[in-house]
Structure formats: C-alpha cells, structure tokens
Design an enzyme around this catalytic site. Structure first.
Site, PDB file in Angstrom:
ATOM      1  N   GLU A 101       0.601   5.064   6.141  1.00 15.87           N
ATOM      2  CA  GLU A 101       2.010   4.332   5.784  1.00 15.87           C
ATOM      3  C   GLU A 101       1.721   3.576   4.078  1.00 15.87           C
ATOM      4  OE1 GLU A 101       5.306   3.711   5.196  1.00 15.87           O
ATOM      5  OE2 GLU A 101       6.052   3.446   7.177  1.00 15.87           O
ATOM      6  N   ASP A 102       2.810   3.876   3.234  1.00 16.71           N
ATOM      7  CA  ASP A 102       2.353   3.417   2.159  1.00 16.71           C
ATOM      8  C   ASP A 102       2.248   2.274   1.303  1.00 16.71           C
ATOM      9  OD1 ASP A 102       5.168   3.859   2.709  1.00 16.71           O
ATOM     10  OD2 ASP A 102       6.363   4.402   0.849  1.00 16.71           O
ATOM     11  N   ASP A 105       7.253  -3.541   4.803  1.00 15.85           N
ATOM     12  CA  ASP A 105       7.819  -4.170   4.173  1.00 15.85           C
ATOM     13  C   ASP A 105       7.983  -5.278   5.463  1.00 15.85           C
ATOM     14  OD1 ASP A 105       9.809  -4.458   1.316  1.00 15.85           O
ATOM     15  OD2 ASP A 105      10.118  -5.850   3.356  1.00 15.85           O
ATOM     16  N   LYS A 133       3.514  -6.025   2.138  1.00 14.60           N
ATOM     17  CA  LYS A 133       3.736  -7.395   1.426  1.00 14.60           C
ATOM     18  C   LYS A 133       3.615  -8.630   2.486  1.00 14.60           C
ATOM     19  CE  LYS A 133       7.451  -5.007  -0.683  1.00 14.60           C
ATOM     20  NZ  LYS A 133       9.068  -4.828  -0.777  1.00 14.60           N
ATOM     21  N   PHE A 154       9.649  -5.174  -5.626  1.00 18.55           N
ATOM     22  CA  PHE A 154       9.258  -4.330  -5.596  1.00 18.55           C
ATOM     23  C   PHE A 154       8.324  -3.594  -6.128  1.00 18.55           C
ATOM     24  CE2 PHE A 154      11.454  -0.556  -5.557  1.00 18.55           C
ATOM     25  CZ  PHE A 154      11.933  -0.017  -3.879  1.00 18.55           C
ATOM     26  N   VAL A 155       7.738  -2.781  -5.718  1.00 15.07           N
ATOM     27  CA  VAL A 155       6.810  -2.020  -6.354  1.00 15.07           C
ATOM     28  C   VAL A 155       7.127  -0.419  -6.393  1.00 15.07           C
ATOM     29  CG1 VAL A 155       4.800  -3.973  -6.350  1.00 15.07           C
ATOM     30  CG2 VAL A 155       4.821  -1.911  -4.369  1.00 15.07           C
ATOM     31  N   ARG A 167       7.477   7.984  -8.402  1.00 17.98           N
ATOM     32  CA  ARG A 167       6.277   8.464  -7.200  1.00 17.98           C
ATOM     33  C   ARG A 167       5.556   9.024  -8.095  1.00 17.98           C
ATOM     34  NH1 ARG A 167       9.332   8.071  -2.202  1.00 17.98           N
ATOM     35  NH2 ARG A 167      10.636   8.877  -2.098  1.00 17.98           N
TER      36      ARG A 167
HETATM   37  P1  IMP Z   1       9.575  -1.890   6.236  1.00 15.86           P
HETATM   38  O1  IMP Z   1      10.279  -0.836   7.721  1.00 15.86           O
HETATM   39  O2  IMP Z   1      10.505  -2.939   5.891  1.00 15.86           O
HETATM   40  O3  IMP Z   1       8.530  -2.102   6.313  1.00 15.86           O
HETATM   41  O4  IMP Z   1      10.471  -0.618   5.031  1.00 15.86           O
HETATM   42  C1  IMP Z   1       8.570   0.122   4.973  1.00 15.86           C
HETATM   43  C2  IMP Z   1       9.378   1.129   3.379  1.00 15.86           C
HETATM   44  O5  IMP Z   1      10.247   0.968   2.952  1.00 15.86           O
HETATM   45  C3  IMP Z   1       8.029   1.974   3.205  1.00 15.86           C
HETATM   46  O6  IMP Z   1       7.416   3.199   3.929  1.00 15.86           O
HETATM   47  C4  IMP Z   1       8.462   2.162   2.656  1.00 15.86           C
HETATM   48  O7  IMP Z   1       9.413   3.315   1.732  1.00 15.86           O
HETATM   49  C5  IMP Z   1       9.997   1.207   1.301  1.00 15.86           C
HETATM   50  N1  IMP Z   1       9.338   0.194   0.703  1.00 15.86           N
HETATM   51  C6  IMP Z   1       9.725  -1.049   1.010  1.00 15.86           C
HETATM   52  N2  IMP Z   1       9.124  -1.998   0.539  1.00 15.86           N
HETATM   53  C7  IMP Z   1       8.639  -1.210  -0.360  1.00 15.86           C
HETATM   54  C8  IMP Z   1       8.924  -1.204  -1.806  1.00 15.86           C
HETATM   55  O8  IMP Z   1       8.355  -2.593  -2.961  1.00 15.86           O
HETATM   56  N3  IMP Z   1       8.459   0.108  -2.842  1.00 15.86           N
HETATM   57  C9  IMP Z   1       9.392   1.051  -2.601  1.00 15.86           C
HETATM   58  N4  IMP Z   1       9.597   0.984  -1.303  1.00 15.86           N
HETATM   59  C10 IMP Z   1       9.597   0.117  -0.313  1.00 15.86           C
HETATM   60 MG    MG Z   2       7.530   4.907   2.828  1.00 14.32          MG
END
Ligand code: IMP
Ligand code: MG
Length: 177
Positions: A101-102, A105, A133, A154-155, A167
């Site tokens: 995963e990148d 959040d 995070k 937000f990054v 990207r």
């Molecule tokens: P989650 O399901 O809330 O954990 O979000 C995960 C996905 O949301 C990541 O794989 C990203 O694609 C996107 N995401 C979450 N936070 C950021 C951020 O700060 N910048 C860019 N993409 C984000």
């Molecule tokens: Mg993602």
C-alpha cells in the site's frame, strides 16, 4: 517545487530517505521470505512506484499482481466506501501474500483487502505500507513493514495523488491549499 494558484507543496520526506527506508524493508523481506516464493500485490494506483522500487531489491523468487481500489475519488477525504475496480489475476490459495500500500489513513482499504484475501485461504498474509497516519488509522491488526509513521496531513508524491496529480514526484510533500 510545482505550484498552482493557492495550492503549494512542502517537502516532507526526501527522496533519499524514502530510498534508504525501502532498501531496509526489502532486506528484511528477503530475510523473512528466504526459501519462499511470495506474491506481491500492489494496490493501484498509489503503490505503483513503491512496488517498482521495492521488488527490484527483492532477491527471493516472487510474483507480482495488482488490485485496484477506490475510496477517494478526487477528494481529500475518503468516501468511506471501498470499491474494487480491478480484481486479482493470480491464485491466492496456499501462497504467501504481501500487500503493498502507499498510505494507510483510516485503514478502511486495508481492512477490506485483508478480508478479501483471507477468504481465498493464503498460507500467510503480510502488509507493507510506505506511510501510516498513526493517529487516525483504526486497525485491529498489525502492519508488518512500515516505511514512515506520519502526522495527519494530506500528502502527495511518490505515487500518491491529489485528483490524479503529483504521483510522479520523487519525494513526499504536504499539500497545502
Ligand atoms: P484509507 O482506506 O482511509 O486507509 O485510505 C487509503 C487510501 O486513501 C490510500 O491507499 C490512498 O490512495 C488514499 N489516501 C489516504 N490518505 C492520503 C493522502 O494523504 N494523500 C493521498 N492519498 C491518500
Ligand atoms: Mg491507494
């Protein structure tokens, strides 16, 4: 530094730091998977640069596949719903799976992926994320390999986007708007 109207970027994690950390994680994976043949599954789109850099440091035999999810649309805030946009092409059963995963959040995407993969009976399942995070991720399982724990900002860059932009940058930036 790319700049557009009120939107501007502030470097947060340098290219050098990212590359150094990825090499360390790859070394650990090489150790942990010695004699095994893991399948790396990159979560598109955000993980495409991380998986490309990481797997080039992997010395054990491995396979690579991708899963495409979407929860953000063009927004900075998760929609709260994870949708699958591309299924896997590989057989998961009795295989060692490593999810790439990148960023984590809320943790919603990772929970969705965990359930999806576990239902296919892998012999093991581990997770890599470049960024976590830590104050807002709400996970009841551990992430095995974490690049950096970051604040709730937000990054963008190094695969991470805002409305599909940024990207291509080599470092990670905080997006101010
Ligand atoms: P989650 O399901 O809330 O954990 O979000 C995960 C996905 O949301 C990541 O794989 C990203 O694609 C996107 N995401 C979450 N936070 C950021 C951020 O700060 N910048 C860019 N993409 C984000
Ligand atoms: Mg993602």
């Amino acid at each position: 530094m790319p700049k557009k109207s009120r939107e501007y970027l502030e470097e947060y994690i340098s290219e050098k730091k990212i590359q150094k950390r990825i090499c360390k994680i790859a070394k650990q994976i090489n150790k942990d998977y010695k004699g095994k043949k893991p399948i790396f599954i990159g979560i598109l789109n955000g993980s495409f640069i991380l998986i490309a850099d990481l797997v080039r440091e992997i010395k054990v035999d491995c396979e690579i596949d991708f899963l495409k999810l979407s929860s953000y649309g063009d927004d900075k805030i998760s929609s709260g719903q994870v949708r699958m946009l591309k299924e896997l092409n590989c057989e998961i059963e009795n295989r060692d799976i490593i999810i790439i995963e990148d960023i984590v959040d809320s943790g919603l995407s990772l929970k969705f992926i965990k359930e999806l993969i576990e239902n296919k009976n892998p012999s093991s399942l581990k997770f890599v994320t470049l960024l976590l995070k830590k104050d807002i991720s709400n996970l009841n399982f551990k992430i095995d390999y974490i690049g950096f724990e970051i604040e709730n900002k937000f990054v963008v860059g190094y695969g991470l986007d805002f409305a599909q932009k940024y990207r291509n940058l080599n470092a990670v930036y905080v997006l101010h708007s």
